[in-house]
Design a protein around this motif. Structure first.
Motif, PDB file in Angstrom:
ATOM      1  N   GLN A 181       1.192  -1.127  -0.098  1.00 46.72           N
ATOM      2  CA  GLN A 181      -0.125   0.201  -0.212  1.00 46.72           C
ATOM      3  C   GLN A 181       0.797   1.348  -0.146  1.00 46.72           C
ATOM      4  N   GLN A 182       2.261   1.200   0.005  1.00 48.18           N
ATOM      5  CA  GLN A 182       2.925   2.002  -0.176  1.00 48.18           C
ATOM      6  C   GLN A 182       3.804   1.984  -1.088  1.00 48.18           C
ATOM      7  N   VAL A 183       3.398   1.906  -2.259  1.00 45.45           N
ATOM      8  CA  VAL A 183       4.501   1.256  -2.899  1.00 45.45           C
ATOM      9  C   VAL A 183       3.451   1.588  -4.729  1.00 45.45           C
ATOM     10  N   THR A 184       3.922   2.747  -6.032  1.00 42.99           N
ATOM     11  CA  THR A 184       3.124   2.933  -6.296  1.00 42.99           C
ATOM     12  C   THR A 184       4.394   2.675  -7.237  1.00 42.99           C
ATOM     13  N   SER A 185       4.443   1.904  -8.560  1.00 44.73           N
ATOM     14  CA  SER A 185       5.135   1.292  -9.600  1.00 44.73           C
ATOM     15  C   SER A 185       4.370   1.946 -10.838  1.00 44.73           C
ATOM     16  N   VAL A 186       5.274   2.233 -11.971  1.00 49.27           N
ATOM     17  CA  VAL A 186       4.883   3.586 -13.170  1.00 49.27           C
ATOM     18  C   VAL A 186       6.030   2.537 -14.723  1.00 49.27           C
ATOM     19  N   ASP A 187       5.164   2.664 -15.545  1.00 46.86           N
ATOM     20  CA  ASP A 187       6.017   2.464 -16.962  1.00 46.86           C
ATOM     21  C   ASP A 187       5.643   3.612 -17.798  1.00 46.86           C
ATOM     22  N   VAL A 188       6.290   2.978 -19.133  1.00 48.54           N
ATOM     23  CA  VAL A 188       5.480   4.123 -19.995  1.00 48.54           C
ATOM     24  C   VAL A 188       5.135   2.725 -21.211  1.00 48.54           C
ATOM     25  N   ASP A 189       5.109   1.374 -20.707  1.00 54.92           N
ATOM     26  CA  ASP A 189       4.963   0.402 -21.717  1.00 54.92           C
ATOM     27  C   ASP A 189       3.908  -0.770 -21.043  1.00 54.92           C
ATOM     28  N   PRO A 190       2.766  -0.338 -21.026  1.00 58.76           N
ATOM     29  CA  PRO A 190       1.138  -0.769 -21.386  1.00 58.76           C
ATOM     30  C   PRO A 190       1.505  -2.398 -20.378  1.00 58.76           C
ATOM     31  N   TYR A 191       1.899  -3.380 -21.579  1.00 58.96           N
ATOM     32  CA  TYR A 191       2.740  -4.484 -21.567  1.00 58.96           C
ATOM     33  C   TYR A 191       3.374  -4.922 -19.797  1.00 58.96           C
ATOM     34  N   LEU A 192       4.339  -3.938 -19.834  1.00 59.66           N
ATOM     35  CA  LEU A 192       5.099  -4.004 -18.619  1.00 59.66           C
ATOM     36  C   LEU A 192       4.465  -4.247 -17.520  1.00 59.66           C
ATOM     37  N   VAL A 193       3.289  -3.177 -17.483  1.00 61.64           N
ATOM     38  CA  VAL A 193       2.727  -2.866 -16.016  1.00 61.64           C
ATOM     39  C   VAL A 193       1.820  -4.048 -16.336  1.00 61.64           C
ATOM     40  N   GLY A 194       0.842  -4.620 -17.335  1.00 58.57           N
ATOM     41  CA  GLY A 194       0.125  -5.592 -16.679  1.00 58.57           C
ATOM     42  C   GLY A 194       0.799  -6.651 -16.620  1.00 58.57           C
ATOM     43  N   ALA A 195       1.600  -6.631 -17.551  1.00 62.43           N
ATOM     44  CA  ALA A 195       2.816  -8.203 -17.049  1.00 62.43           C
ATOM     45  C   ALA A 195       3.239  -8.195 -15.138  1.00 62.43           C
ATOM     46  N   ALA A 196       3.331  -7.330 -15.051  1.00 57.21           N
ATOM     47  CA  ALA A 196       3.903  -6.621 -13.915  1.00 57.21           C
ATOM     48  C   ALA A 196       3.092  -6.763 -12.721  1.00 57.21           C
ATOM     49  N   SER A 197       1.807  -6.644 -12.522  1.00 54.22           N
ATOM     50  CA  SER A 197       1.300  -6.428 -12.340  1.00 54.22           C
ATOM     51  C   SER A 197       0.240  -7.621 -11.884  1.00 54.22           C
ATOM     52  N   SER A 198      -0.017  -8.681 -13.019  1.00 52.85           N
ATOM     53  CA  SER A 198       0.054  -9.940 -12.552  1.00 52.85           C
ATOM     54  C   SER A 198       0.457 -10.939 -12.471  1.00 52.85           C
ATOM     55  N   ARG A 199       2.124 -10.987 -12.197  1.00 50.73           N
ATOM     56  CA  ARG A 199       3.045 -11.446 -11.722  1.00 50.73           C
ATOM     57  C   ARG A 199       3.328 -11.423  -9.752  1.00 50.73           C
ATOM     58  N   LEU A 200       2.923 -10.052  -9.447  1.00 50.57           N
ATOM     59  CA  LEU A 200       3.381  -8.732  -8.284  1.00 50.57           C
ATOM     60  C   LEU A 200       1.228 -10.227  -7.562  1.00 50.57           C
ATOM     61  N   ALA A 201       0.611  -9.728  -8.334  1.00 46.60           N
ATOM     62  CA  ALA A 201      -1.243 -10.117  -7.413  1.00 46.60           C
ATOM     63  C   ALA A 201      -0.909 -12.041  -7.322  1.00 46.60           C
ATOM     64  N   GLY A 202      -0.043 -12.148  -8.557  1.00 49.66           N
ATOM     65  CA  GLY A 202       0.255 -13.792  -7.793  1.00 49.66           C
ATOM     66  C   GLY A 202       0.842 -14.113  -6.807  1.00 49.66           C
ATOM     67  N   LEU A 203       1.682 -13.215  -6.326  1.00 49.84           N
ATOM     68  CA  LEU A 203       2.391 -13.575  -5.258  1.00 49.84           C
ATOM     69  C   LEU A 203       2.161 -12.372  -3.693  1.00 49.84           C
ATOM     70  N   GLY A 204       0.478 -11.915  -4.047  1.00 50.55           N
ATOM     71  CA  GLY A 204       0.066 -11.102  -2.372  1.00 50.55           C
ATOM     72  C   GLY A 204       0.650 -10.052  -2.675  1.00 50.55           C
ATOM     73  N   LEU A 205       1.253  -9.517  -3.998  1.00 50.54           N
ATOM     74  CA  LEU A 205       1.041  -8.276  -4.031  1.00 50.54           C
ATOM     75  C   LEU A 205       0.816  -7.381  -4.858  1.00 50.54           C
ATOM     76  N   HIS A 206      -0.998  -5.799  -4.142  1.00 55.50           N
ATOM     77  CA  HIS A 206      -1.152  -4.880  -5.495  1.00 55.50           C
ATOM     78  C   HIS A 206      -0.911  -4.399  -4.950  1.00 55.50           C
ATOM     79  N   PRO A 207       0.530  -3.457  -5.606  1.00 58.94           N
ATOM     80  CA  PRO A 207       0.465  -1.656  -5.342  1.00 58.94           C
ATOM     81  C   PRO A 207      -0.307  -0.624  -6.297  1.00 58.94           C
ATOM     82  N   ARG A 208       0.159   0.181  -6.297  1.00 58.53           N
ATOM     83  CA  ARG A 208      -0.846   0.506  -7.300  1.00 58.53           C
ATOM     84  C   ARG A 208       0.120   0.739  -7.921  1.00 58.53           C
ATOM     85  N   MET A 209      -0.452   0.297  -9.656  1.00 56.27           N
ATOM     86  CA  MET A 209       0.632   0.417 -10.754  1.00 56.27           C
ATOM     87  C   MET A 209      -0.075   1.073 -11.872  1.00 56.27           C
ATOM     88  N   ASP A 210       0.557   2.260 -12.704  1.00 47.15           N
ATOM     89  CA  ASP A 210       0.126   3.364 -13.043  1.00 47.15           C
ATOM     90  C   ASP A 210       0.986   2.498 -14.949  1.00 47.15           C
TER      91      ASP A 210
END
Length: 376
Positions: A135-164
């Motif tokens: 909840q204290q982490v925001t993660s950003v990237d210009v590449d929509p695929y990278l943000v989507g893939a990272a979000s999915s992989r993080l969620a698989g570990l139970g991690l849900h930072p803000r991703m934009d």
């Protein structure tokens, strides 16, 4: 697979057990974020698929090394088995963990810090989430695929930072105590000052150099800090699928043409990227230089290319041989390099590492050390 043993080995190699970064390193499965990567050199890279050789996968991802995941617009996740990537520039990677942690250490993250980091594969984001809580982490990237893939992989570990999906050089999604960019910038974006809370700290690298900037926000809306004493290099920011190639036409001329000026260099041949200090000083004074190297037995050739049409080519037949230098264009790039080397020989060091950093509220960044001063 016994990834935990590998992760603990990586943690032990990077930090001491009492470090606050030991547990994040030891409990984060890096292989989840790098299932496939491009292996090889700039001359050509081959796709590696972790699932095809688990032992090699574990050895690669839990070593303290950078793994390239994207060449130009070709992401390893989307490549066919056995694919080869050409000599394009890497556009995304999983940075070696020790360097990620070093950048985070420079940020002096507090337990209650709200932090913005850059995404890439998402592994660095996972480390920060393990350290602070997602909840204290925001993660950003210009590449929509990278943000989507990272979000999915993080969620698989139970991690849900803000991703934009955000161009980090533009407006940022919120305000933060720490902004840590593992992509390099030049100039420093004024949007970072806007998004940085009073007393907050930014950490990044200057594009084209090996210089880490650490700066704390001041009451006037600017920031002050220093160039860290240790070097680091990151890919520069991009605004599309790939980097522009402003020196491609210059390269066609510089490959083997005679220069407008030809001279013998009194110093042994140097490929500037082999010397952090020299490369950084040169890049500060002449931004935008592109470097090329070719080795053929004892013969080495180094090219310096600039978008303004300037180029230099230096060739030597052995390490101590005097290079023959051809130069053309509005600037004599090899002479600029020689001025830097002359100063290094005369003074024993260059003033870049340890320099003071002053950032005005409009983003103007000035480096000073002793009598030396340079504004980006």
């Amino acid at each position: 697979m016994d990834w935990e043993t590998h992760a603990r080995g990586l943690a032990a190699a990077v930090v001491r057990p009492e470090s606050r970064w030991y547990e994040p390193l030891a409990t984060t499965p890096r292989h989840v974020f790098v299932p496939r990567w491009w292996d090889g050199s700039e001359a050509g890279r081959e796709l590696r698929d972790g699932g095809a050789d688990v032992e090699a996968w574990m050895a690669a991802v839990y070593a303290d090394r950078t793994l390239v995941t994207r060449i130009g617009g070709a992401h390893a996740d989307h490549a066919e088995a056995g694919a080869l990537a050409g000599g394009g520039l890497p556009t995304s990677s999983s940075t070696l963990p020790s360097l990620v942690v070093n950048m985070y250490r420079h940020a002096m993250v507090g337990d209650d810090s709200q932090v913005l980091v850059t995404t890439g594969t998402g592994y660095g984001t996972a480390l920060m989430c393990r350290r602070l809580g997602d909840q204290q982490v925001t993660s950003v990237d210009v590449d929509p695929y990278l943000v989507g893939a990272a979000s999915s992989r993080l969620a698989g570990l139970g991690l849900h930072p803000r991703m934009d999906v955000v161009d980090v050089t533009g407006a940022l999604p919120g305000t933060f105590d720490r902004i840590i960019s593992t992509v390099s910038v030049r100039p420093l974006p004024t949007s970072w000052l806007d998004a940085l809370r009073p007393g907050g700290r930014l950490v990044t690298t200057i594009a084209g150099t090996g210089l880490i900037v650490t700066a704390d926000k001041t009451a006037d809306g600017g920031a002050v800090g220093r160039i860290a004493p240790d070097p680091a290099g990151f890919m520069r920011t991009r605004h599309g699928d790939d980097y522009d190639s402003p020196t491609s036409k210059v390269w066609e001329q510089a490959w083997e043409a005679d220069g407008e000026a030809t001279e013998i260099c009194r110093y042994p041949l140097l490929y500037p990227t082999d010397s952090w200090e020299v490369m950084s000083m040169l890049a500060l004074q002449v931004p935008g230089i592109d470097y090329r190297l070719r080795e053929d037995g004892d013969k080495r050739t180094v090219w310096l290319l600039h978008p303004d049409g300037s180029w230099a080519r230096a060739t030597a037949t052995d390490f101590l041989g005097e290079p023959v230098v051809h130069q053309s264009g509005p600037r004599r790039l090899w002479r600029e390099l020689q001025r830097v080397r002359n100063r290094l020989n005369r003074e024993g060091a260059l003033p870049v590492y340890g320099a003071r950093v002053l950032i005005t509220p409009d983003g103007t960044t000035t480096l000073t050390r002793g009598t030396w001063s340079l504004t980006l």
